[in-house]
Write an enzyme that holds these catalytic residues in place. Sequence first.
Site, PDB file in Angstrom:
ATOM      1  CB  ILE A 154      51.663 -83.138   2.307  1.00  0.00           C
ATOM      2  CG1 ILE A 154      50.999 -82.637   3.597  1.00  0.00           C
ATOM      3  CG2 ILE A 154      52.855 -82.252   1.962  1.00  0.00           C
ATOM      4  CD1 ILE A 154      50.496 -81.224   3.536  1.00  0.00           C
ATOM      5  CD  GLU A 177      46.998-101.363  -7.538  1.00  0.00           C
ATOM      6  OE1 GLU A 177      46.715-101.635  -8.714  1.00  0.00           O
ATOM      7  OE2 GLU A 177      46.727-102.110  -6.572  1.00  0.00           O
ATOM      8  CB  SER A 272      59.410 -82.337  10.432  1.00  0.00           C
ATOM      9  OG  SER A 272      59.413 -82.956  11.713  1.00  0.00           O
ATOM     10  CE  LYS A 275      49.808 -84.184  16.424  1.00  0.00           C
ATOM     11  NZ  LYS A 275      49.610 -83.211  15.327  1.00  0.00           N
ATOM     12  CB  THR A 339      40.089 -84.296  22.555  1.00  0.00           C
ATOM     13  OG1 THR A 339      40.297 -85.142  21.433  1.00  0.00           O
ATOM     14  CG2 THR A 339      40.911 -84.805  23.721  1.00  0.00           C
ATOM     15  NE  ARG A 407      41.800 -89.384  19.080  1.00  0.00           N
ATOM     16  CZ  ARG A 407      41.789 -89.206  17.761  1.00  0.00           C
ATOM     17  NH1 ARG A 407      41.216 -90.101  16.991  1.00  0.00           N
ATOM     18  NH2 ARG A 407      42.343 -88.148  17.217  1.00  0.00           N
ATOM     19  CD  GLU A 410      43.911 -86.923  20.562  1.00  0.00           C
ATOM     20  OE1 GLU A 410      43.553 -86.713  19.411  1.00  0.00           O
ATOM     21  OE2 GLU A 410      43.107 -87.023  21.515  1.00  0.00           O
TER      22      GLU A 410
END
Length: 500
Positions: A154, A177, A272, A275, A339, A407, A410
């Site tokens: 982003i 870096e 934001s 989540k 998943t 996982r 999630e």
Amino acid sequence: MEKRIYIIGAGFAGQTIADDIKRKKVFGKVNAFLDDDIKLIGKTIDNIPVLGPISSVASILSNSDTDEAIIAIPSAPNERIKIIYETLSKNGFKHIKILPGISQVIEGDGHLVQTRDVDPLDILGRTPVTISLKKSLSYLRGKRVFITGAGGSIGSELARQLLSGGAERLYLFGHGENSICQIFRELKVLQQEGVGEKATIVPIIGDMRNREYVDYIVRQTRCDVIFHCAAYKHVPMMEENQVAAIENNVFGTKNLLDAALKHKVERFVLISTDKAVAPVSVYGVSKMLCEKLLLDAAKKTEKNQNFMFVRFANVLGSRGSILPLFQNQIAMGGPITVTDEKMERYFMTIPEACSLVLQTGGVGENGKSYLLDMGEPLKIIDLAKQIIKFSGLEPYKDIDIKIVGARKGERLIEPLWLEEEHPVKTKYQKLLQLENKEYDSQRLSDLLEKLYPICFYTEDKSDLFRDKGRLIDILCEDCKSLKDFYEQIKNDHQLRTDML
């Protein structure tokens, strides 16, 4: 043999790329424009013929492995890009590039340096909303803009688009870096090739967790606007490193907000995530607390300061997201791992999300909460199938899809807002406003006081340092959704144990 180049789209963007290639003289020769516009077909532009329609002429053009096609129609919808790409692929073009449909290209010149290989992002999902960047970025003209996490997906895209904003300086802040070096070099090349406007670009290596350093750097740069993108964000990784998630995301954000207030930064835009909505992971809680800290800081601003947050869901193609993961799995011969067949997510491309964030930074008001309209959710298993097909393979035949289970942290569906936040449309396309759900300042202060000795070594509380169990207890006491989720996991584990 000189490489032959065919530019798809004889409009302004295609013509400026042709001029670019002619001027450089080292990338090959533009043999023709390909276009569907009957008003252009049969004409010549600067001695280059315009052939078409695309579907009819593509089959008679490419007869060499070195031939290259450049799709230069930045305003075209995804559906048309997909048809053009498939037409070129089926008719022998092995090298296909695209001029991405980003706002600054639609408004101005296209440059060869901006072209890249076609990837699934260009043909999957909905067509991104078009925003007039030069208009929406007018509030940044002559300003000093500070981007945290500038080496991330982003942050780096914000920096690319900000080249068109007329900012005086762009500060690229991050603790990695290599990633900061990479975006710094890329922006310098873009500038050399005539992309955007002149701006001094300054790379800064630093750590948000260092309160004194953050205060120093905000003071020294005299930045006017901060886009706060930096965060640890990989949910399973943060579930393994829960203290680090709070230390970096929460306390790093607090340090930055305090410095921005103290040194009178005009605008502060926090990035934001979905989540943060009724969070079920420590990462989610950390971002929820960042939202609360932002809203609390907004109460302390002066008249000319505007602090706000922008929440959105998944972005296609970000580092660590499922798209590059799926592509790597396909390159290894599969299987693609999903998943759950029912898992779905909201998606947006990185350039579209960043354009909307930049627009929000200009039109947003102090102490307001904003949400990007993500459209309809997409099932992950359907996305997996599309990417397999994009690679010229067949799902379950050439590449298998394996269901592996959830996982840590999630859930099958990620909500974008709480019911009580009541999102409403603004007059700006794809931008919604939420009702604020704030924490009392004392509640925030008490919570951070409890968390501090766990994240940072404190002489008189040394036994708490890096105590993950105590961290979870504190967060569960404060956040009901996290407590309920953890209790459900515990109950499910107990049930499986009893059954054995």
